[in-house]
Design an enzyme around this catalytic site. Sequence first.
Site, PDB file in Angstrom:
ATOM      1  N   GLN A   1       6.878   6.631  -4.351  1.00  0.00           N
ATOM      2  CA  GLN A   1       6.834   5.406  -5.101  1.00  0.00           C
ATOM      3  C   GLN A   1       6.656   5.900  -6.549  1.00  0.00           C
ATOM      4  O   GLN A   1       6.928   5.350  -7.510  1.00  0.00           O
ATOM      5  CB  GLN A   1       5.643   4.533  -4.821  1.00  0.00           C
ATOM      6  CG  GLN A   1       6.063   3.697  -3.093  1.00  0.00           C
ATOM      7  CD  GLN A   1       5.302   3.052  -2.610  1.00  0.00           C
ATOM      8  OE1 GLN A   1       4.278   2.370  -3.287  1.00  0.00           O
ATOM      9  NE2 GLN A   1       5.797   2.259  -1.647  1.00  0.00           N
TER      10      GLN A   1
ATOM     11  N   GLY B   1       4.442  -2.672  -1.860  1.00  0.00           N
ATOM     12  CA  GLY B   1       3.943  -1.483  -2.747  1.00  0.00           C
ATOM     13  C   GLY B   1       5.538  -0.958  -3.470  1.00  0.00           C
ATOM     14  O   GLY B   1       5.488  -0.450  -4.729  1.00  0.00           O
TER      15      GLY B   1
ATOM     16  N   ARG C   1      -4.152  -2.832  -4.104  1.00  0.00           N
ATOM     17  CA  ARG C   1      -3.584  -1.478  -4.023  1.00  0.00           C
ATOM     18  C   ARG C   1      -3.424  -0.619  -5.486  1.00  0.00           C
ATOM     19  O   ARG C   1      -3.240  -1.423  -6.489  1.00  0.00           O
ATOM     20  CB  ARG C   1      -2.328  -1.392  -3.274  1.00  0.00           C
ATOM     21  CG  ARG C   1      -2.207  -1.784  -1.887  1.00  0.00           C
ATOM     22  CD  ARG C   1      -1.013  -1.884  -1.196  1.00  0.00           C
ATOM     23  NE  ARG C   1      -0.564  -0.703  -0.878  1.00  0.00           N
ATOM     24  CZ  ARG C   1       0.568  -0.123  -0.575  1.00  0.00           C
ATOM     25  NH1 ARG C   1       1.389  -1.386  -0.072  1.00  0.00           N
ATOM     26  NH2 ARG C   1       1.067   0.933  -0.112  1.00  0.00           N
TER      27      ARG C   1
ATOM     28  N   SER D   1       3.699  11.311  -3.401  1.00  0.00           N
ATOM     29  CA  SER D   1       4.066   9.731  -3.220  1.00  0.00           C
ATOM     30  C   SER D   1       5.467   9.682  -4.084  1.00  0.00           C
ATOM     31  O   SER D   1       5.893   9.747  -4.977  1.00  0.00           O
ATOM     32  CB  SER D   1       3.248   8.880  -4.144  1.00  0.00           C
ATOM     33  OG  SER D   1       3.763   7.628  -4.231  1.00  0.00           O
TER      34      SER D   1
ATOM     35  N   ASP E   1       4.045   6.800   7.182  1.00  0.00           N
ATOM     36  CA  ASP E   1       3.993   5.433   7.900  1.00  0.00           C
ATOM     37  C   ASP E   1       4.107   5.598   9.308  1.00  0.00           C
ATOM     38  O   ASP E   1       3.999   4.338   9.854  1.00  0.00           O
ATOM     39  CB  ASP E   1       5.309   4.619   7.182  1.00  0.00           C
ATOM     40  CG  ASP E   1       5.227   4.444   5.764  1.00  0.00           C
ATOM     41  OD1 ASP E   1       4.249   4.582   5.160  1.00  0.00           O
ATOM     42  OD2 ASP E   1       6.363   4.051   5.126  1.00  0.00           O
TER      43      ASP E   1
ATOM     44  N   ARG F   1      -5.663   2.385   6.665  1.00  0.00           N
ATOM     45  CA  ARG F   1      -5.191   2.534   7.861  1.00  0.00           C
ATOM     46  C   ARG F   1      -6.194   3.346   8.650  1.00  0.00           C
ATOM     47  O   ARG F   1      -5.914   3.323   9.854  1.00  0.00           O
ATOM     48  CB  ARG F   1      -3.837   3.066   7.942  1.00  0.00           C
ATOM     49  CG  ARG F   1      -2.866   1.817   7.713  1.00  0.00           C
ATOM     50  CD  ARG F   1      -1.475   2.179   7.640  1.00  0.00           C
ATOM     51  NE  ARG F   1      -0.367   1.075   7.562  1.00  0.00           N
ATOM     52  CZ  ARG F   1       0.536   1.163   6.891  1.00  0.00           C
ATOM     53  NH1 ARG F   1       1.248   2.347   6.775  1.00  0.00           N
ATOM     54  NH2 ARG F   1       1.314   0.074   6.870  1.00  0.00           N
TER      55      ARG F   1
ATOM     56  N   SER G   1      13.012   1.895   2.989  1.00  0.00           N
ATOM     57  CA  SER G   1      13.274   2.636   1.712  1.00  0.00           C
ATOM     58  C   SER G   1      14.535   2.497   0.921  1.00  0.00           C
ATOM     59  O   SER G   1      14.677   2.404  -0.176  1.00  0.00           O
ATOM     60  CB  SER G   1      12.601   3.802   1.652  1.00  0.00           C
ATOM     61  OG  SER G   1      11.236   3.858   2.099  1.00  0.00           O
TER      62      SER G   1
ATOM     63  N   ARG H   1       2.575  -2.508  10.345  1.00  0.00           N
ATOM     64  CA  ARG H   1       2.539  -1.340  11.336  1.00  0.00           C
ATOM     65  C   ARG H   1       1.500  -1.271  12.233  1.00  0.00           C
ATOM     66  O   ARG H   1       1.613  -0.541  13.471  1.00  0.00           O
ATOM     67  CB  ARG H   1       2.532  -0.144  10.219  1.00  0.00           C
ATOM     68  CG  ARG H   1       3.768  -0.066   9.464  1.00  0.00           C
ATOM     69  CD  ARG H   1       4.283   1.464   9.222  1.00  0.00           C
ATOM     70  NE  ARG H   1       5.315   1.243   7.981  1.00  0.00           N
ATOM     71  CZ  ARG H   1       6.744   0.834   8.200  1.00  0.00           C
ATOM     72  NH1 ARG H   1       6.937   0.674   9.460  1.00  0.00           N
ATOM     73  NH2 ARG H   1       7.603   0.772   7.097  1.00  0.00           N
TER      74      ARG H   1
HETATM   75  C1  S3P Z   1       7.977   4.281   0.286  1.00  0.00           C
HETATM   76  C2  S3P Z   1       7.068   5.484   0.106  1.00  0.00           C
HETATM   77  C3  S3P Z   1       5.558   5.642   0.874  1.00  0.00           C
HETATM   78  C4  S3P Z   1       5.673   4.929   2.123  1.00  0.00           C
HETATM   79  C5  S3P Z   1       6.337   3.408   1.877  1.00  0.00           C
HETATM   80  C6  S3P Z   1       7.543   3.579   1.424  1.00  0.00           C
HETATM   81  C7  S3P Z   1       9.061   4.237  -0.568  1.00  0.00           C
HETATM   82  O1  S3P Z   1       4.720   5.205  -0.040  1.00  0.00           O
HETATM   83  O2  S3P Z   1       4.394   4.839   2.733  1.00  0.00           O
HETATM   84  O3  S3P Z   1       6.157   2.690   3.092  1.00  0.00           O
HETATM   85  O4  S3P Z   1       9.935   3.602  -0.261  1.00  0.00           O
HETATM   86  O5  S3P Z   1       9.310   5.214  -1.523  1.00  0.00           O
HETATM   87  P1  S3P Z   1       3.924   6.108  -1.259  1.00  0.00           P
HETATM   88  O6  S3P Z   1       5.052   6.669  -2.108  1.00  0.00           O
HETATM   89  O7  S3P Z   1       2.745   5.551  -1.825  1.00  0.00           O
HETATM   90  O8  S3P Z   1       3.564   7.434  -0.236  1.00  0.00           O
END
Ligand code: S3P
Length: 430
Positions: A166, A91, A119, A164, A318, A349, A20, A391
């Site tokens: 993201q 993602g 997704r 989230s 994760d 998952r 991240s 994972r």
């Molecule tokens: C991440 C946020 C998480 C995580 C992903 C990395 C990030 O996803 O599962 O592996 O770097 O912001 P979500 O924001 O969809 O929960």
Amino acid sequence: MELCSINGLKGTITVPGDKSVSHRCIMFGSIANGITEVENFLKGADCRATIQCFRTLGIEIEENGSSVRIHGKGLHGLMPPTDILDVGNSGTTTRLLAGILAGQPFDSKLSGDASLNARPMKRIMEPLTQMGANISSILRNDCAPLYITPGKLHGIHYSSPVASAQVKSCILLAGLYADTETSVTEPSLSRNHTELMLREFGADLHSSHALDSTQATVSLNPGRELYGQRILVPGDISSAAYFIAAGLLVPDSEILIQNVGINPTRAGLLKVCEDMGADITLLNEHTQSGEPIADILVRTSTLHGTTIEGDIIPTLIDEIPIIAVMAAAAEGTTIIRDAAELKVKETDRIETITDNLLAMGCAVTATEDGIVIHGGRPLKGAVIHTLLDHRIAMAFSIAALIAKGNTQILDSKCVDVSYPQFYDTFEELL
Ligand code: S3P
């Protein structure tokens, strides 16, 4: 990859840089003024996709081993892409980059592999559209490929239905290009690397926690320029998780994992390990580039089941595949709930964990928002269907180390997404 049970994992290891944090270094460095120098950058396929996207947007990025040098061109320095932006399996690349692209004066298209393109993207398309962005799903299925054309962005106050990082980061990055303040409230705090790092780059950003609930809000005022930084990326706790579990489960083991990021928004695994009776000690705790770090000492332990639910879920989302493996080996029942987000990761998952644990002889039931695992039965070797989910491959490689008979991990090369040297690190512990 064929694996069988072993004894006595011993040694001192490091794990690669945090995924991240590595993504964010490239993105924020590209839209900052001047040079950003990054050490211990993760050279996994996901972060490489981010580098490639920003090169396609006209940013010069030099690589030297795990060091990266980004020649940032400021908030308005990106160039129209000469090609479709290939986000691979990532993602984080897709959703954060979409936020930046929404504020650009040119058209762009983002597309990834089959898993990525399945997704959900409505979760970012909706708030971005509210901000005035022009973003559409080319196949009209609310997934990538995405098409983004210029729009005049204004600030919004967005209450996100999901915790989230993201989604939160996408909106905040678009907020850099809006005319007024943008804020995001999430039901509970997700990883906060964007907040910590954007502030270091000079953004005007504030975080607050509601006193009477678990809701967390972050607000960003546009108008400030970002400036290049020097960043030392901490070891990824999501990668360390496999060796924490290996140290706990494999008999007669003692493993020291150095320089791991233990940001509280990421470290739910450590709390769960403690609840399960794990022998884990944190050593040498300090802060590095705004992120808390420690060395983690793990010794073989007898684990018992626990319940994992509520606000802790985003802090270990994760790690649930490897927690499920630990639960299978623990005495008693482990209940995981409030984790419906698992269904929209690289694979569903809930399904991939359940199917593979069943194959190994564990008593496990999938639920609507989690998994119930009745631990303590000896695991048996099996063929693991990773469905190309990194994972799942790594979590079940650890399960193989305590199973009777051989285990075959199909498509084990998918570990390259976040941890290309995963199987090499084992060699250091034998
Ligand atoms: C991440 C946020 C998480 C995580 C992903 C990395 C990030 O996803 O599962 O592996 O770097 O912001 P979500 O924001 O969809 O929960």
